[in-house]
Design an enzyme around this catalytic site. Structure first.
Site, PDB file in Angstrom:
ATOM      1  N   CYS A   1      -0.617   4.110   1.896  1.00 53.99           N
ATOM      2  CA  CYS A   1      -0.511   4.186   3.487  1.00 53.99           C
ATOM      3  C   CYS A   1       0.846   4.249   3.589  1.00 53.99           C
ATOM      4  CB  CYS A   1      -0.916   2.762   3.795  1.00 53.99           C
ATOM      5  SG  CYS A   1      -2.144   1.684   3.199  1.00 53.99           S
ATOM      6  N   ASP A   2       1.905   3.800   3.264  1.00 52.85           N
ATOM      7  CA  ASP A   2       3.199   3.782   3.680  1.00 52.85           C
ATOM      8  C   ASP A   2       4.427   4.591   3.100  1.00 52.85           C
ATOM      9  OD1 ASP A   2       2.188   1.931   5.522  1.00 52.85           O
ATOM     10  OD2 ASP A   2       2.984   0.240   4.363  1.00 52.85           O
TER      11      ASP A   2
ATOM     12  N   CYS B   1       0.873  -1.172   0.132  1.00 55.50           N
ATOM     13  CA  CYS B   1      -0.015   0.124  -0.034  1.00 55.50           C
ATOM     14  C   CYS B   1       0.867   1.406   0.051  1.00 55.50           C
ATOM     15  CB  CYS B   1      -0.970   0.053   1.051  1.00 55.50           C
ATOM     16  SG  CYS B   1      -2.141   1.480   1.254  1.00 55.50           S
TER      17      CYS B   1
END
Ligand code: NAP
Length: 325
Positions: free
Chosen positions: A145-146, A142
């Site tokens: 997200c990261d 992701c």
């Protein structure tokens, strides 16, 4: 709120945008739906959206909204109209029984007339040495997200589809260099996404290669071992982050012996409805969709599934539910 001990009208498995929208519509049709919001293979309760940060393309939020907050709000909205939640995994189903039977991890049995499956899909993994150990510590599926954690670092993204291109471009906001590693010499991504990626100075491509191993030091990624898919030769490739964008696997193992699926395992429904091949069983969201996979499209099919279930119940049970929509 304790779950009433009765045969339910509608049970929904899954608590992402599809499941929660189905719950909202079913609840507003006075069906008192039950949402089983377990996890799938360690995935998040609330679905993939709970792993994202800013959601800027969900209509109605001009300033954007955080993914986890959007899920909490959807959950609360469905609860307001009488949705019950069961926070457990379903481990077994009998869809051919009347009523249908679901067994949860604690051994509880839930009986329902109709079932809506909204179990989503999970990111595919490479299944190589080091991947599990460094998952969440430099290995991720992701970028949204990261990506933020890779400021000024050199990262790799594996895959040749639209997701890989989109995420590679996204990662260039943070990383100093993004290398796309693809197992062939031709991308699967759409031309427009390819062009955007090719034009980006921070993105480089390694063709005909796969990542055979991910290595780390002190809990973070430091090196990848690449294997040439033509010659079979391996070589080291230093990198501080490994992002996977190699497609998704639909969460259908509970149902695949009874419900029809396509070659990739996605549930088949009788489009444009959400009927599966078993009467009274509906499917919605990413578990039926490998093309769009957006929160808003999942919510849309969730709405359709609730209306389909409601109509089926009205025809197949003696008391037709009222419709307050
Ligand atoms: P995808 O199109 O299935 O692409 C997956 C990529 O991963 C392929 O290039 C595939 O290689 C590669 N791959 C699969 N397994 C692999 C393995 N074990 N090792 C190495 N590489 C592997 O998946 P996606 O990119 O997630 O896209 C899914 C759908 O969403 C598509 O319809 C796409 O158009 C859509 N989408 C659209 C957008 C957009 O338009 N903005 C953004 C994201 C997704 P091969 O090519 O060799 O098979």
């Amino acid at each position: 709120m304790p779950l009433p001990d009765k045969v339910h009208d509608v049970v929904i498995i899954g608590s992402g945008p599809a499941g929660l929208t189905a719950a909202l519509y079913a609840a507003r049709a006075a069906l008192e739906p039950v949402v089983i919001e377990g996890t799938v293979d360690g995935g998040p309760t609330g679905g993939q959206l709970t792993l994202t940060t800013d959601v800027e393309n969900y209509p109605g939020f001009p300033a954007g909204i955080m993914g986890p907050q959007l899920i909490l709000d959807m959950r609360e909205q469905a609860e307001r109209f009488g949705t019950h939640y069961v926070t457990e995994d379903v481990v077994e189903v009998d869809l051919e029984a009347t009523p249908k039977v679901l067994r949860t991890a604690s051994g509880a049995e839930i009986h329902t007339q109709s079932l809506i499956i909204a179990t989503g899909a999970k990111p595919r993994r490479l299944e190589i040495p080091g991947e599990d150990e460094l998952w969440g510590s430099g290995v991720s599926a992701c970028a949204t997200c990261d990506g933020f954690f890779f400021k000024d670092k050199e990262v790799v993204i594996v895959g040749g589809g639209d997701s890989a291109m989109e995420e590679a471009i996204f990662l260039t906001k943070f990383a100093s260099k993004v290398t796309v590693i693809h197992r062939r010499e031709e991308l699967r991504a759409s031309k427009i996404m390819q062009e955007r990626a090719f034009k980006n100075d921070k993105i480089e491509f390694v063709w005909n290669a796969t990542v055979a191993e991910v290595q780390g030091e002190n809990g973070s990624v430091s090196n990848l071992v690449l294997r040439d898919t033509v010659t079979g030769e391996t070589r080291d490739f230093p990198a501080e982050g490994l992002f996977l964008a190699i497609g998704h696997i639909p969460n259908t193992w509970l149902f695949s012996d009874v419900l029809d699926t396509d070659e990739e395992g996605y549930l088949l429904v009788d489009e444009p409805s959400t009927h599966t091949n078993v009467e009274g069983v509906y499917a919605c969201g990413d578990v039926i969709d490998q093309t769009y996979r957006q929160a808003v499209t999942a919510a849309g099919t969730g709405c359709r599934a609730a209306i389909d279930a409601e109509r089926w119940l009205a025809e197949h049970t003696s008391v037709a539910p009222e419709d307050p929509r």
